[in-house]
Design a protein around this motif. Structure first.
Motif, short mmCIF file in Angstrom:
data_model
loop_
_atom_site.label_atom_id
_atom_site.label_comp_id
_atom_site.label_asym_id
_atom_site.label_seq_id
_atom_site.Cartn_x
_atom_site.Cartn_y
_atom_site.Cartn_z
N GLY A 165 51.85 28.04 50.71
CA GLY A 165 51.47 26.71 50.28
C GLY A 165 51.08 25.79 51.42
N LEU A 201 41.09 19.22 47.87
CA LEU A 201 42.01 18.99 46.76
C LEU A 201 42.10 17.52 46.38
CD1 LEU A 201 44.87 21.34 47.97
CD2 LEU A 201 43.07 21.85 46.32
N ALA A 239 52.82 22.50 50.31
CA ALA A 239 52.88 22.33 48.86
C ALA A 239 54.35 22.05 48.48
CB ALA A 239 52.39 23.58 48.16
N MET A 263 49.03 23.40 53.55
CA MET A 263 47.90 22.51 53.32
C MET A 263 47.68 21.66 54.57
SD MET A 263 48.45 21.21 49.40
CE MET A 263 49.97 20.35 49.75
N PRO A 311 45.37 26.42 43.94
CA PRO A 311 45.34 26.66 45.39
C PRO A 311 46.72 26.88 46.00
CG PRO A 311 43.90 24.85 44.80
CD PRO A 311 44.70 25.17 43.58
N PHE A 312 47.76 26.37 45.31
CA PHE A 312 49.11 26.46 45.89
C PHE A 312 49.90 27.67 45.37
CE2 PHE A 312 48.28 21.84 45.05
CZ PHE A 312 47.70 21.62 46.28
N ILE A 313 49.34 28.37 44.41
CA ILE A 313 50.09 29.48 43.81
C ILE A 313 50.05 30.68 44.74
CG2 ILE A 313 50.14 31.07 41.86
CD1 ILE A 313 49.19 28.77 40.11
N ARG A 314 51.22 31.21 44.99
CA ARG A 314 51.30 32.26 46.02
C ARG A 314 50.77 33.60 45.53
NH1 ARG A 314 57.32 30.12 47.39
NH2 ARG A 314 56.64 28.09 48.12
N ALA A 358 43.74 22.96 51.09
CA ALA A 358 44.71 24.05 51.10
C ALA A 358 44.20 25.14 52.04
CB ALA A 358 44.89 24.62 49.70
#
Lengths: 389, 162
Positions: free
Chosen positions: A121, A100, A143, A123, B46-49, A114
Motif C-alpha cells: 500500500g 488518486l 494506505a 503511496m 490501487p491499494f489492494i494487495r 499509488a
C-alpha cells in the motif's frame, strides 16, 4: 458438530443462486464508481476551498435601514454572458492514469499516487508545479488514503475504518519540515477534513477530532446524532458545519460543542464566501446555514440554475467558479461536464446554459484550481488533466 | 476498472449476490449490497494487495456494507421469532429443512447472521471471523452460540425438524 450446525452448513452451501437484475455488472459498477469519485471530490472541496485565496462568490449584501445586513437573493433569471475571451478549449491530459487525488494550495498542485509495484500500500504525495506539472517534491505515505486535502500549509490524507482497513488513519505531510505525521483511530472511519481556527477538524466515526498543525489529536467534539456523518465544511468566516443525516450541525471550535442545528439535506460542496457554503437542491445554492432559522429565502444567496446534479465546485483564481454537473437527469447515461462560470456571470443571476464554457464529459474529480484561471482534475480514468476555459 | 477486477466481477457476480443474500436475507437488497461493496473495491483497487485474488477483500467489503446498512436501517428493522414466510413443501424433507433454516437465518440480527455465514458458509475460524468483523474472538463465540440457539428455537417452533 450438532444437528443444527450441520443443517445450517448444508442450507448455506446449497442455497440457490437468486436471479440478478443487473445485466452488465461491470458497466454498472464503473458508472457508480465514477459518480462516487465525483462525490468524494466534492467533499474534498469543502476543505480545499477554504484555503484558496480567491473569494468564491460575491454574495449580494443588501443593507436594510431597520435591521442587520442580510443576504439578498437574485430576483430574475437571465442567461449569463459567455466569457469574452473564452475559446472553450478542450482539456489537456498531463499524466497517465494513477493519480488518486489532487488538491491545490501553497502555490503548488498536490497529487496522491499509488506505487503500482508495492504490495504494502505504498503511496506518494507529490508536489507539482500547477502549470508545468513538474515534480518538486515527494513524500512517502501509506494506505489507507481516500480523502485528500490541503490546509494550514500541510497536506492531509485520511481513510480506513472499513472492510479493508479496520482502523482509520490520518497522515499529515508538512512540506516545510519535510515530515509525515500519522494518527490512528481504532475501529473508526476517518474521512472529511475542514480547517478553522488554526486547526484541522476531522470526521472520526461519530465524532469530530481537532488536530493541530503538529498532527496531534488535541480535542474531540461528540455529535448527538445517530446517523452517519456525511460531510464537513468550514466557511471563510471560520464557522465549521457537519452534515449528519438530513441536518447540518455547527460546532464551535472554542468550546468544542454543537451550537446550532438546521434542517438541510443538500450536500456540502465547499465554502462560498462569508458564512456561506455551496450546496445543491435542484439548483446550486450559496447557503448561509445559520440564517435558515429566518427562512430559506433569507439563507439562500446566489442561486444558479444547473442542468443536473452538481457533484463538485471550486473557485477559479479569476473570481469565477468551476462546476461539475450532470448534463441531464439520467445519471446512467447523461455525461458529467465541467463548467466555468465567470465572475461576471456570478454577480448577476447565474445559470449554466448552452453559452457556458464547458469541458464535455470530463467526469472531473478532485478539482484543484491553478493561479492562472485554469483547473487541474482527475478524469474518469484516474489521469491528471488540466482545463483553461 | 482494472481487467483483473472486471474478470472477477463478471465471473463471480451470481455467487456474490447469493453470498450477500445469505447475509441480508433479501435478494434485491443483496444486489445493492454487492454493488456498493464493489464500488468501494473499485475505488480502493490501487491499494489492494492481492489483485489476482480479490475474493476475500470483496467478501469482507460485502459483510461490512451489510453491517453499515443495518446500522442505518436498524430503527426500521424488527427482529422476529416468526419466519418471514412459510415454505412450500416440495416432497423432500431435506430441502424443506434447508429452506426453513435459511428463512430462520433471515430472522436473526444482522451481526449474528454475519457470524454464522462466515463460520458455516466460508468455513472461517473464530479468529478469521473476528478479524473480518473487527471484534474479539469472544464476541464471535458468543454470537455463534446465540445465533445457533436462536435458530434451534425458531426451528423447533416451526416444527420442521419433527
Amino acid at each position: 458438530m450438532n444437528d443444527i450446525e450441520e443443517l445450517l452448513r448444508d442450507a448455506l452451501q446449497s442455497a440457490p443462486t437468486p436471479e440478478t437484475l443487473v445485466g452488465d455488472p461491470v458497466a454498472t459498477i464503473e458508472r457508480r464508481a465514477g459518480r462516487a469519485r465525483a462525490f468524494i471530490a466534492g467533499g474534498a472541496l469543502a476543505a480545499v476551498a477554504v484555503i484558496t485565496t480567491a473569494v468564491v462568490v460575491p454574495l449580494q449584501l443588501t443593507k436594510q435601514a431597520d435591521g442587520p445586513s442580510r443576504l439578498g437573493g437574485p430576483t430574475a433569471t437571465q442567461p449569463p454572458s459567455p466569457r469574452p475571451s473564452s475559446t472553450n478549449r478542450p482539456p489537456t491530459s498531463w499524466s497517465s492514469p494513477g493519480v488518486l487525488a489532487l488538491a491545490s494550495g501553497g502555490g503548488s498542485l498536490w497529487a496522491l499516487r499509488a506505487d503500482p509495484n508495492s504490495q504494502s500500500g505504498q503511496m506518494y504525495v507529490d508536489r507539482l508545479d500547477a502549470r508545468t506539472h513538474a515534480r518538486h517534491g515527494r513524500w512517502a505515505v501509506q494506505a489507507p488514503g481516500s480523502w485528500f486535502f490541503y490546509g494550514l500549509g500541510r497536506v492531509w490524507l485520511t481513510g480506513g475504518g472499513d472492510g479493508a482497513y479496520p482502523d482509520g488513519s490520518l497522515q499529515m505531510v508538512d512540506p516545510a519540515r519535510a515530515s509525515v505525521r500519522s494518527l490512528t483511530a481504532t475501529h473508526q472511519q476517518l474521512s472529511g477534513v475542514a480547517f478553522a481556527g488554526g486547526h484541522a477538524w476531522v470526521i472520526a466515526g461519530r465524532n469530530i477530532w481537532e488536530v493541530n498543525t503538529d498532527g496531534a489529536h488535541v480535542g474531540t467534539v461528540a455529535l448527538p446524532a445517530e446517523a452517519d456523518q456525511l460531510g464537513i465544511a468550514a466557511t471563510d468566516s471560520g464557522q465549521v458545519w457537519v452534515k449528519v443525516g438530513k441536518r447540518w450541525l455547527r460546532i464551535d471550535p472554542a468550546t468544542r460543542r454543537v451550537v446550532d442545528t438546521v434542517q438541510w439535506n443538500g450536500p456540502m460542496l465547499g465554502a462560498a464566501g462569508g458564512d456561506a457554503i455551496w450546496t445543491y437542491d435542484g439548483r446550486l445554492i450559496a447557503l448561509s446555514p445559520a440564517l435558515l432559522h429566518q427562512g430559506t429565502s433569507v439563507a439562500e444567496g446566489s442561486r444558479i440554475a444547473v442542468p443536473g446534479v452538481v457533484t463538485a465546485v471550486a473557485p477559479s483564481s479569476d473570481g469565477g467558479l468551476f462546476v461539475v454537473a450532470l448534463d441531464g437527469t439520467n445519471a446512467e447515461s447523461d455525461p458529467t461536464n465541467l463548467y466555468y462560470l465567470s465572475e461576471r456571470a456570478l454577480t448577476g443571476t447565474a445559470a449554466i446554459n448552452d453559452q457556458t464554457p464547458k469541458a464535455e464529459n470530463a467526469a472531473a474529480s478532485y478539482l484543484a484550481p491553478d493561479n492562472t484561471g485554469g483547473v487541474n482534475y482527475t478524469d474518469a480514468n484516474g489521469a491528471g488533466a488540466h482545463w483553461a476555459p | 476498472m482494472d481487467a483483473r477486477l472486471a474478470d472477477y466481477v463478471r465471473g463471480q457476480w451470481p455467487s456474490l449476490v447469493r453470498y450477500a443474500t445469505m447475509l441480508c436475507g433479501d435478494a434485491v437488497e443483496a444486489e445493492e449490497l454487492v454493488q456498493s461493496a464493489l464500488v468501494r473495491v473499485t475505488l480502493r483497487w490501487p491499494f489492494i494487495r492481492d489483485k489476482d485474488d480479490p475474493g476475500a477483500y470483496v467478501k469482507r467489503s460485502i459483510v461490512h456494507a451489510n453491517i453499515n446498512r443495518w446500522r442505518r436501517v436498524r430503527s426500521r428493522e424488527t427482529v422476529t421469532d416468526k419466519l418471514p414466510e412459510r415454505g412450500v413443501a416440495d416432497g423432500s424433507a431435506a430441502f424443506a429443512n434447508q429452506d426453513a433454516v435459511r428463512r430462520a437465518l433471515a430472522g436473526l440480527p444482522p451481526r449474528q447472521r454475519a457470524v454464522l455465514v462466515l463460520r458455516y458458509l466460508d468455513d472461517m475460524s473464530e479468529q478469521e471471523a473476528a478479524n473480518v468483523l473487527g471484534c474479539s474472538v469472544g464476541t464471535i463465540k458468543s454470537q455463534t452460540h446465540k445465533g445457533l440457539t436462536k435458530l434451534r428455537e425458531i426451528f423447533a417452533t416451526d416444527e420442521v425438524m419433527s
